[in-house]
Scaffold this motif. Structure first.
Motif, PDB file in Angstrom:
ATOM      1  N   GLY A   1       0.794  -1.217   0.000  1.00  0.00           N
ATOM      2  CA  GLY A   1       0.000   0.000   0.000  1.00  0.00           C
ATOM      3  C   GLY A   1       0.827   1.266   0.000  1.00  0.00           C
ATOM      4  N   ARG A   2       2.083   1.198   0.424  1.00  0.00           N
ATOM      5  CA  ARG A   2       2.918   2.398   0.434  1.00  0.00           C
ATOM      6  C   ARG A   2       3.308   2.835  -0.969  1.00  0.00           C
ATOM      7  NH1 ARG A   2       5.497  -0.559   4.982  1.00  0.00           N
ATOM      8  NH2 ARG A   2       4.426   0.180   6.828  1.00  0.00           N
ATOM      9  N   GLY A   3       3.110   1.915  -1.936  1.00  0.00           N
ATOM     10  CA  GLY A   3       3.374   2.287  -3.321  1.00  0.00           C
ATOM     11  C   GLY A   3       2.126   2.637  -4.098  1.00  0.00           C
ATOM     12  N   VAL A   4       0.969   2.676  -3.418  1.00  0.00           N
ATOM     13  CA  VAL A   4      -0.304   3.015  -4.066  1.00  0.00           C
ATOM     14  C   VAL A   4      -0.556   4.511  -3.903  1.00  0.00           C
ATOM     15  CG1 VAL A   4      -2.784   2.593  -4.075  1.00  0.00           C
ATOM     16  CG2 VAL A   4      -1.201   0.707  -3.685  1.00  0.00           C
TER      17      VAL A   4
ATOM     18  N   SER B   1      -7.027   5.873  -8.958  1.00  0.00           N
ATOM     19  CA  SER B   1      -5.934   5.282  -8.184  1.00  0.00           C
ATOM     20  C   SER B   1      -4.800   4.889  -9.134  1.00  0.00           C
ATOM     21  CB  SER B   1      -6.426   4.047  -7.419  1.00  0.00           C
ATOM     22  OG  SER B   1      -7.519   4.371  -6.576  1.00  0.00           O
ATOM     23  N   GLY B   2      -3.680   4.603  -8.565  1.00  0.00           N
ATOM     24  CA  GLY B   2      -2.521   4.139  -9.331  1.00  0.00           C
ATOM     25  C   GLY B   2      -1.522   3.513  -8.387  1.00  0.00           C
ATOM     26  N   PHE B   3      -0.431   3.010  -8.943  1.00  0.00           N
ATOM     27  CA  PHE B   3       0.607   2.410  -8.091  1.00  0.00           C
ATOM     28  C   PHE B   3       1.952   2.531  -8.787  1.00  0.00           C
ATOM     29  CE2 PHE B   3      -1.203  -0.901 -10.721  1.00  0.00           C
ATOM     30  CZ  PHE B   3      -0.106  -1.622 -11.186  1.00  0.00           C
ATOM     31  N   ALA B   4       2.998   2.536  -7.970  1.00  0.00           N
ATOM     32  CA  ALA B   4       4.356   2.721  -8.483  1.00  0.00           C
ATOM     33  C   ALA B   4       4.859   1.429  -9.134  1.00  0.00           C
ATOM     34  CB  ALA B   4       5.292   3.128  -7.352  1.00  0.00           C
ATOM     35  N   ILE B   5       5.370   1.574 -10.355  1.00  0.00           N
ATOM     36  CA  ILE B   5       6.035   0.467 -11.036  1.00  0.00           C
ATOM     37  C   ILE B   5       7.536   0.730 -11.065  1.00  0.00           C
ATOM     38  CG2 ILE B   5       5.940   1.403 -13.365  1.00  0.00           C
ATOM     39  CD1 ILE B   5       5.249  -2.252 -12.249  1.00  0.00           C
TER      40      ILE B   5
ATOM     41  N   GLY C   1     -11.162 -19.028  -6.831  1.00  0.00           N
ATOM     42  CA  GLY C   1     -11.533 -18.925  -5.429  1.00  0.00           C
ATOM     43  C   GLY C   1     -10.431 -18.402  -4.542  1.00  0.00           C
ATOM     44  N   GLU C   2      -9.231 -18.265  -5.063  1.00  0.00           N
ATOM     45  CA  GLU C   2      -8.113 -17.764  -4.261  1.00  0.00           C
ATOM     46  C   GLU C   2      -8.381 -16.326  -3.821  1.00  0.00           C
ATOM     47  OE1 GLU C   2      -3.357 -16.840  -4.946  1.00  0.00           O
ATOM     48  OE2 GLU C   2      -4.303 -18.547  -5.974  1.00  0.00           O
ATOM     49  N   GLN C   3      -7.934 -16.000  -2.619  1.00  0.00           N
ATOM     50  CA  GLN C   3      -8.174 -14.661  -2.085  1.00  0.00           C
ATOM     51  C   GLN C   3      -7.368 -13.619  -2.862  1.00  0.00           C
ATOM     52  OE1 GLN C   3      -6.367 -13.127   1.702  1.00  0.00           O
ATOM     53  NE2 GLN C   3      -8.486 -13.212   2.426  1.00  0.00           N
ATOM     54  N   VAL C   4      -8.026 -12.521  -3.230  1.00  0.00           N
ATOM     55  CA  VAL C   4      -7.370 -11.392  -3.878  1.00  0.00           C
ATOM     56  C   VAL C   4      -7.755 -10.126  -3.131  1.00  0.00           C
ATOM     57  CG1 VAL C   4      -7.222 -12.463  -6.152  1.00  0.00           C
ATOM     58  CG2 VAL C   4      -9.266 -11.165  -5.538  1.00  0.00           C
ATOM     59  N   ILE C   5      -6.901  -9.104  -3.228  1.00  0.00           N
ATOM     60  CA  ILE C   5      -7.103  -7.863  -2.480  1.00  0.00           C
ATOM     61  C   ILE C   5      -6.999  -6.683  -3.423  1.00  0.00           C
ATOM     62  CG2 ILE C   5      -6.223  -6.384  -0.631  1.00  0.00           C
ATOM     63  CD1 ILE C   5      -5.325 -10.039  -0.606  1.00  0.00           C
TER      64      ILE C   5
ATOM     65  N   SER D   1     -10.352   2.776  -9.910  1.00  0.00           N
ATOM     66  CA  SER D   1      -9.792   2.575 -11.243  1.00  0.00           C
ATOM     67  C   SER D   1      -8.291   2.889 -11.257  1.00  0.00           C
ATOM     68  CB  SER D   1     -10.499   3.478 -12.252  1.00  0.00           C
ATOM     69  OG  SER D   1     -11.848   3.124 -12.378  1.00  0.00           O
ATOM     70  N   GLY D   2      -7.512   1.961 -11.756  1.00  0.00           N
ATOM     71  CA  GLY D   2      -6.062   2.137 -11.836  1.00  0.00           C
ATOM     72  C   GLY D   2      -5.314   1.578 -10.651  1.00  0.00           C
ATOM     73  N   GLY D   3      -6.046   1.212  -9.593  1.00  0.00           N
ATOM     74  CA  GLY D   3      -5.390   0.629  -8.426  1.00  0.00           C
ATOM     75  C   GLY D   3      -5.044  -0.837  -8.657  1.00  0.00           C
ATOM     76  N   PRO D   4      -4.160  -1.400  -7.859  1.00  0.00           N
ATOM     77  CA  PRO D   4      -3.723  -2.774  -8.078  1.00  0.00           C
ATOM     78  C   PRO D   4      -4.677  -3.809  -7.501  1.00  0.00           C
ATOM     79  CG  PRO D   4      -2.570  -1.883  -6.199  1.00  0.00           C
ATOM     80  CD  PRO D   4      -3.433  -0.765  -6.732  1.00  0.00           C
ATOM     81  N   LEU D   5      -4.758  -4.943  -8.168  1.00  0.00           N
ATOM     82  CA  LEU D   5      -5.368  -6.145  -7.616  1.00  0.00           C
ATOM     83  C   LEU D   5      -4.212  -7.048  -7.219  1.00  0.00           C
ATOM     84  CD1 LEU D   5      -8.063  -7.681  -7.093  1.00  0.00           C
ATOM     85  CD2 LEU D   5      -7.662  -8.830  -9.294  1.00  0.00           C
ATOM     86  N   LEU D   6      -4.178  -7.457  -5.949  1.00  0.00           N
ATOM     87  CA  LEU D   6      -3.019  -8.141  -5.384  1.00  0.00           C
ATOM     88  C   LEU D   6      -3.354  -9.562  -4.965  1.00  0.00           C
ATOM     89  CD1 LEU D   6      -1.953  -5.262  -2.949  1.00  0.00           C
ATOM     90  CD2 LEU D   6      -1.118  -5.618  -5.277  1.00  0.00           C
ATOM     91  N   ASP D   7      -2.324 -10.397  -4.902  1.00  0.00           N
ATOM     92  CA  ASP D   7      -2.487 -11.692  -4.244  1.00  0.00           C
ATOM     93  C   ASP D   7      -2.207 -11.514  -2.752  1.00  0.00           C
ATOM     94  OD1 ASP D   7       0.260 -11.510  -3.952  1.00  0.00           O
ATOM     95  OD2 ASP D   7       0.722 -13.357  -5.047  1.00  0.00           O
ATOM     96  N   ARG D   8      -2.271 -12.586  -1.991  1.00  0.00           N
ATOM     97  CA  ARG D   8      -2.125 -12.487  -0.530  1.00  0.00           C
ATOM     98  C   ARG D   8      -0.755 -11.973  -0.098  1.00  0.00           C
ATOM     99  NH1 ARG D   8      -1.680 -17.044   1.505  1.00  0.00           N
ATOM    100  NH2 ARG D   8      -1.543 -18.285  -0.402  1.00  0.00           N
ATOM    101  N   CYS D   9       0.238 -12.081  -0.968  1.00  0.00           N
ATOM    102  CA  CYS D   9       1.589 -11.627  -0.631  1.00  0.00           C
ATOM    103  C   CYS D   9       1.881 -10.227  -1.145  1.00  0.00           C
ATOM    104  CB  CYS D   9       2.623 -12.615  -1.172  1.00  0.00           C
ATOM    105  SG  CYS D   9       2.745 -14.128  -0.193  1.00  0.00           S
ATOM    106  N   GLY D  10       0.866  -9.539  -1.659  1.00  0.00           N
ATOM    107  CA  GLY D  10       1.056  -8.158  -2.059  1.00  0.00           C
ATOM    108  C   GLY D  10       1.665  -7.977  -3.431  1.00  0.00           C
ATOM    109  N   ARG D  11       1.642  -9.017  -4.280  1.00  0.00           N
ATOM    110  CA  ARG D  11       2.137  -8.887  -5.654  1.00  0.00           C
ATOM    111  C   ARG D  11       1.003  -8.540  -6.598  1.00  0.00           C
ATOM    112  NH1 ARG D  11       5.296 -13.771  -4.855  1.00  0.00           N
ATOM    113  NH2 ARG D  11       3.335 -14.908  -4.997  1.00  0.00           N
ATOM    114  N   VAL D  12       1.279  -7.735  -7.615  1.00  0.00           N
ATOM    115  CA  VAL D  12       0.251  -7.281  -8.553  1.00  0.00           C
ATOM    116  C   VAL D  12      -0.105  -8.404  -9.513  1.00  0.00           C
ATOM    117  CG1 VAL D  12      -0.335  -5.617 -10.344  1.00  0.00           C
ATOM    118  CG2 VAL D  12       1.091  -4.912  -8.408  1.00  0.00           C
TER     119      VAL D  12
END
Length: 501
Positions: free
Chosen positions: A29-32, A52-56, A127-131, A186-197
């Protein structure tokens, strides 16, 4: 344009506390960021929008194309603002890549360095959790007290749901999910449980007559293609998502296995050395026995010769012949030599010198000198970085590469790194007895990084030393930095080291 710039500079009046470190999602979240667009005509503000957006990269942001569509169409009349999730400043952005078909855009800004997020291209299970992380507009409308609140640094809103598969939307591959998102996400990341995009949130389905709402995110494949076409590098990892607790347990087991392997290698090497030593001892023993037999044979020959010479001298003496005395003396000398040779004969026993015996032992083995350390995923937790091989020139006094001093802590040597351009503190560890090198990374908030950098700036030791007082001061300075770190790192990379070449 002055009123627009003035509005962006309002952020200097607002501070925000750094979000508390909780887990991998908070770290990501610190890169969002919030992406703001401000439109003006004849110097007056006529429109305001946000997404929204995130740092690449530290100074580049990914968002949806539709978030910055007006800026792409009217670059002279629309300003893009980038509002980080922490700190007290916002930054003016510049559109450098725009793909309306994929609904992706790349924004560049200057003045700060954000922690980039990492792409996960691996498979996601149904069914895997996404954030989802971002700034939903309905939350802003409910909580904002003024227009300035829309450009005030705040931690992104988190929502979670399940992964529901891949689909095609207008010819673009998207991920379907049930994490709650709204306009503004819009533009924000969809992440897996470990915070990867794994995707970039872009749209939602309409909920009519009680229908469930689903979110659409631009798939990782489209996202990666967009970045490659834009010439933008990015971090990517295919490592499995493992919790800190599980990885710590696996790390301990793998480290124990490594120690067992090294012990077995030591035992095998010691056995081979013992076999070579026994063969050498046997060869020495056989030579000693051969020499002993030859000494005894020589002594016997001298005794017989001496007896013969003495007997011949006695016969000559009885006959009163000349040189009888000389023969007697020669015989006596030969017998004396025979006795001396007999007593000087080798014992036939041999032993290994103490120094050689110590050299055969593996107890004092240590990995020093020029080493090549390779990452071991089974002992690592890799979420946001891409580890590479590490060349390490290790000295027995804890000096690395001729300049980096480590502090001894039991069987480990430790050193803390506090870089200027990253929101990361790294704890480096090396165990010479087993050749294991570890880099532990702590992803800290802005306030914690400021404190860490102040403490690091106070460290006087800048190179290797053997001065006990300087080492003590250095250890105390590192302890002060460690005191502000979380109890566990966010990720770590473990390496096996071996002699280079």
């Amino acid at each position: 344009m002055r009123p627009i710039l003035a509005l962006l500079l309002l952020l200097g009046l607002f501070g925000a506390a750094a979000p508390a470190r909780a887990d991998d999602i908070s770290t990501a979240g610190r890169g969002v960021v919030r992406v703001v667009t401000i439109a003006s005509t004849d110097g007056e503000i006529v429109g305001f929008g946000h997404g929204s957006g995130f740092a690449i990269a530290p100074n580049r942001i990914v968002t949806n194309a539709h978030v910055v569509e007006l800026a792409a169409r009217y670059p002279d009349n629309v300003v893009i603002g980038v509002v980080p999730s922490e700190g007290d400043k916002s930054f003016r952005g510049r559109l450098i890549a725009y793909d309306p078909k994929r609904d992706l855009a790349l924004i560049e800004f200057s003045g700060a360095a954000l922690p980039p997020l990492t792409l996960y291209p691996g498979p996601v299970t149904d069914g895997e959790q996404v954030i989802a992380l971002g700034y939903p507009g309905n939350v802003d409308l409910a909580t904002a007290q003024s227009a300035a609140d829309f450009i005030k640094p705040l931690s992104p809103v988190r929502s979670q749901g399940g992964y529901a598969g891949r689909r095609r939307l207008s010819g673009v591959e998207v991920l379907l999910h049930t994490a709650g998102i709204a306009r503004g996400n819009s533009g924000g990341p969809l992440l897996d449980r470990c915070g990867r995009v794994i995707g970039v949130n872009s749209a939602i389905t309409r909920a009519e007559d009680g229908d469930s709402t689903f979110g659409f995110a631009i798939a990782d494949t489209e996202f990666a293609s967009f970045l490659r076409e834009a010439g933008q590098g990015y971090a990517s990892t295919g490592a499995d998502c493992v919790s800190v607790e599980d990885r710590l347990k696996q790390d301990e087991e793998a480290a124990a296995q490594r120690a067992e392997q090294l012990a077995a290698a030591d035992a095998k090497a010691a056995s081979a050395a013992a076999a070579r030593r026994d063969a050498a001892l046997e060869a020495l023993r056989e030579r000693q026995l051969w020499l002993r037999e030859n000494f005894i044979g020589a002594a016997t020959l001298l005794l017989v010769l001496g007896a013969c010479l003495g007997g011949w001298g006695s016969i000559l003496g009885a006959l009163e012949r000349r040189h009888a005395r000389a023969w007697l003396v020669a015989g006596t000398a030969a017998m004396a030599a025979g006795v001396l040779v007999f007593f000087l004969r080798p014992t036939g026993t041999v032993s290994l010198p103490a120094t050689a015996a110590a050299a055969q032992s593996g107890a004092a083995r240590a990995m020093t000198g020029k080493l090549l350390c390779r990452p071991v995923p089974a002992r690592s937790r890799i979420n946001l970085s891409t580890p590479k091989e590490v060349a390490l020139d290790w000295r027995s006094d804890g000096c690395a590469d001729g300049r980096g001093q480590f502090v001894e802590n039991g069987r480990k040597w430790e050193r803390l790194l506090v870089p200027q351009g990253e929101q990361t503190v790294s704890l480096l560890e090396y165990r010479p007895d087993v050749g294991i090198y570890t880099e532990n990374r702590f992803y800290l908030g802005a306030n914690a990084m400021v404190r860490a950098r102040k403490l690091r700036a106070a460290v006087k030791l800048k190179t290797c030393t053997r001065d006990p007082r300087a080492l003590t001061d250095f250890a105390q300075a590192q302890d002060a930095i460690r005191a502000i770190l979380p109890t566990r790192p966010d990720e770590w990379v473990s390496y096996d080291c071996a002699p280079a070449g």
